[in-house]
Write an enzyme that holds these catalytic residues in place. Structure first.
Site, PDB file in Angstrom:
ATOM      1  N   HIS A 192       0.964  -0.938  -0.044  1.00 51.52           N
ATOM      2  CA  HIS A 192      -0.080   0.003  -0.009  1.00 51.52           C
ATOM      3  C   HIS A 192       0.941   1.289  -0.106  1.00 51.52           C
ATOM      4  CE1 HIS A 192      -3.456  -2.694   1.619  1.00 51.52           C
ATOM      5  NE2 HIS A 192      -3.706  -2.313   0.398  1.00 51.52           N
ATOM      6  N   CYS A 193       0.885   1.959   1.042  1.00 51.26           N
ATOM      7  CA  CYS A 193       1.669   3.113   1.282  1.00 51.26           C
ATOM      8  C   CYS A 193       3.279   3.247   0.922  1.00 51.26           C
ATOM      9  CB  CYS A 193       1.486   3.741   2.516  1.00 51.26           C
ATOM     10  SG  CYS A 193      -0.162   4.246   3.078  1.00 51.26           S
ATOM     11  N   VAL A 194       3.783   2.022   1.043  1.00 54.58           N
ATOM     12  CA  VAL A 194       5.132   2.038   0.890  1.00 54.58           C
ATOM     13  C   VAL A 194       5.481   1.867  -0.708  1.00 54.58           C
ATOM     14  CG1 VAL A 194       7.414   0.589   0.817  1.00 54.58           C
ATOM     15  CG2 VAL A 194       6.065   0.830   3.080  1.00 54.58           C
ATOM     16  N   THR A 247       4.248   5.204  -2.479  1.00 50.26           N
ATOM     17  CA  THR A 247       5.339   6.147  -2.132  1.00 50.26           C
ATOM     18  C   THR A 247       6.513   6.174  -2.958  1.00 50.26           C
ATOM     19  OG1 THR A 247       4.314   6.648  -0.028  1.00 50.26           O
ATOM     20  CG2 THR A 247       6.663   7.317  -0.356  1.00 50.26           C
TER      21      THR A 247
END
Length: 183
Positions: free
Chosen positions: A118-120, A123
């Site tokens: 997800h966020c890793v 980003t």
């Protein structure tokens, strides 16, 4: 070579609730690896950015005003380390992260955190698209089991491995904590 910045993504207490996120979290050593990176960055005096999720959802466990929104103690910010709150799955959307990195002429990023898929991943993808040279520390990231819309359950380690494989050599270079520390 420029000085790399360390981005620590979503190392927050809410992720201690494994069942909430799908259960069976992989890589129980991820925090330890991230802490080694953080210690190294601090010893070098290099820039560190703590990216945290602050959900816009009123009942989310990932709100900064709730216990789950707090940083994991071993990976909390100190002194002049930047803390940037995001409300979506990218550290760049709706934040001043890019401007802060550009202001100190950072072109290289080392990224680790939760969750890999997800966020890793988001980003890292955005950072690569923005022109940053990105090293994603795979053994300093983790995720949870994921169920598809048809109910198929995918184990956390598989989700983690495929997520890293999907972005390696296109948006970033997937590396190990040991490799980063030796470099």
């Amino acid at each position: 070579m420029t000085t790399p910045a360390l981005l620590l993504i979503d190392w927050q207490c809410a992720f201690d609730d494994h069942a909430y996120w799908g259960g069976n979290r992989n890589n129980p050593d991820a925090e330890e690896k991230a802490a080694l990176l953080l210690c190294h960055w601090r010893a070098q005096g290099w820039p560190v950015f703590h990216i945290r999720h602050d959900s816009a959802e009123p009942n989310s466990i990932l709100r900064k005003d709730r216990p789950g929104g707090a940083a994991i103690a071993a990976l909390d910010a100190k002194d002049n380390e930047a803390v940037i709150y995001k409300q979506v799955n990218s550290g760049f959307i709706g934040t001043d992260l890019q401007a802060r990195l550009e202001a100190i002429a950072v072109t290289e990023l080392v990224i680790c955190g939760l969750t890999t898929n997800h966020c890793v991943s988001t980003t890292a993808r955005m950072a690569g698209n923005l022109g940053f040279d990105v090293r994603l520390v795979g053994d300093a990231c983790a995720t949870f089991d994921r169920a598809s819309s048809d109910g198929t359950l995918y184990p956390a380690q598989l989700v983690h491995d495929i997520s890293l494989a999907n972005i390696d050599r296109e948006f970033c270079s997937v590396v190990t904590a040991e490799g980063v520390l030796k470099a």
